[in-house]
Enzyme design. Structure first.
Site, PDB file in Angstrom:
ATOM      1  N   TYR A  46       0.833  -1.205   0.000  1.00 29.34           N
ATOM      2  CA  TYR A  46       0.000   0.000   0.000  1.00 29.34           C
ATOM      3  C   TYR A  46       0.869   1.257   0.000  1.00 29.34           C
ATOM      4  O   TYR A  46       0.368   2.356  -0.248  1.00 29.34           O
ATOM      5  CB  TYR A  46      -0.909   0.051   1.244  1.00 29.34           C
ATOM      6  CG  TYR A  46      -1.939  -1.040   1.339  1.00 29.34           C
ATOM      7  CD1 TYR A  46      -2.133  -1.980   0.315  1.00 29.34           C
ATOM      8  CD2 TYR A  46      -2.733  -1.155   2.476  1.00 29.34           C
ATOM      9  CE1 TYR A  46      -3.084  -2.977   0.430  1.00 29.34           C
ATOM     10  CE2 TYR A  46      -3.698  -2.156   2.589  1.00 29.34           C
ATOM     11  CZ  TYR A  46      -3.856  -3.067   1.567  1.00 29.34           C
ATOM     12  OH  TYR A  46      -4.802  -4.054   1.690  1.00 29.34           O
ATOM     13  N   HIS A 104       0.611 -11.673   2.011  1.00 28.15           N
ATOM     14  CA  HIS A 104      -0.424 -10.942   1.269  1.00 28.15           C
ATOM     15  C   HIS A 104      -1.160 -11.806   0.242  1.00 28.15           C
ATOM     16  O   HIS A 104      -2.372 -11.689   0.101  1.00 28.15           O
ATOM     17  CB  HIS A 104       0.191  -9.716   0.598  1.00 28.15           C
ATOM     18  CG  HIS A 104      -0.794  -8.601   0.388  1.00 28.15           C
ATOM     19  ND1 HIS A 104      -0.420  -7.291   0.257  1.00 28.15           N
ATOM     20  CD2 HIS A 104      -2.147  -8.593   0.297  1.00 28.15           C
ATOM     21  CE1 HIS A 104      -1.491  -6.524   0.094  1.00 28.15           C
ATOM     22  NE2 HIS A 104      -2.552  -7.295   0.108  1.00 28.15           N
TER      23      HIS A 104
END
Length: 274
Positions: A46, A104
């Site tokens: 991010y 992730h």
């Protein structure tokens, strides 16, 4: 609070920080904390762990009262790379530890996730993270982790919303002591919010469509992590604990699921992120 399989507790709803960056991102996250959120969800990819850390420093809530999650990207799944990437994330966020750290994506074609999982197990022993988990893992990948290490994740964060309710995956997680966490809980970028059934239920319960969805997810015993930069919406998304959806209406929402309901067709068996 829910109890994880490692004995620690986790809040029942969190705040997503995807795309919240820089000064405006800090303001949004500080607002979320001030409005009552105690779990913040970020990720290396991010590119905003520094923003999250700055918001924590600027808030009036003690670090020990917050539950901070981040995630390891697939390009760092080799053991030594995983440890150094985790440390780098902590340095960027000015935190001494993460409460929860996740792989992730499984990236099964590369097959590196068991090695990365061993790194997370050791990172937990080192005190860099309190709890460890995964994102987007299918049963076969979870079974491999257990076979290879004897350690199952505390959390499996998956795409989950009314158009993709993941009933089988939720059952697998629950049967194995894993708590399901929901990314894209409001069906970001899809037509979920305009669905007629959900809008009818919003009128019936005198709540917003978003509150109906988040309450449905809460009653499924999953953890939604909605994101909003608007203070009013942040408060609204937290205000889901003063009503209950009936069993009949819960079933009605669950019937909205679609085989092709994923927002961006990110099938964990095929999609890879590095």
């Amino acid at each position: 609070m829910y109890k994880l399989n490692d004995g620690r507790e986790i809040p029942e709803i969190g705040f997503g920080t995807y795309k919240l960056k820089g000064h405006t991102g800090v303001q949004s996250i500080v607002s979320a904390i001030n409005n009552g959120y105690r779990m913040l969800d970020t990720a290396y990819n991010y590119e905003n762990e520094g923003t999250v850390g700055r918001a924590i420093a600027e808030s009036f809530v003690k670090r020990s009262d917050l539950f901070v999650t981040s995630k390891l990207p697939g390009r760092y799944y080799q053991y030594d790379d995983a440890i150094s990437a985790l440390q780098e994330s902590l340095y960027r966020s000015h935190l001494d530890y993460f409460d929860l750290y996740l792989l992730h994506w499984p990236n099964p074609k590369k097959g590196m996730y068991p090695e990365a999982w061993r790194a997370l197990i050791d990172a937990q022993k080192f005190g860099l993270v309190k709890s460890i988990g995964v994102c987007n893992f299918l049963p076969e990948y979870l079974e491999k982790l257990q076979r290879d290490t004897g350690v199952l994740p505390a959390i499996n964060q998956i795409e989950l919303h009314p158009f993709f309710n993941e009933a089988k995956m939720r059952k697998y997680d629950a049967d194995n002591g894993i708590i399901t966490m929901d990314w894209s809980p409001l069906g970001r970028g899809s037509s979920v919010m305009s669905d007629p059934t959900l809008n009818e239920l919003a009128v019936k319960y005198n709540k917003s469509v978003g509150q109906i969805i988040l309450r449905w997810e809460y009653q499924l015993k999953t953890i939604p992590i909605p994101k909003s930069s608007k203070t009013s919406r942040q408060k609204e998304n937290l205000n889901i604990f003063d009503f209950k959806i009936s069993d009949t209406d819960m079933s009605q929402i669950s019937l909205l699921t679609k085989t092709d309901g994923r927002v961006r067709d990110q099938d964990p068996a095929e999609y890879e992120e590095f």
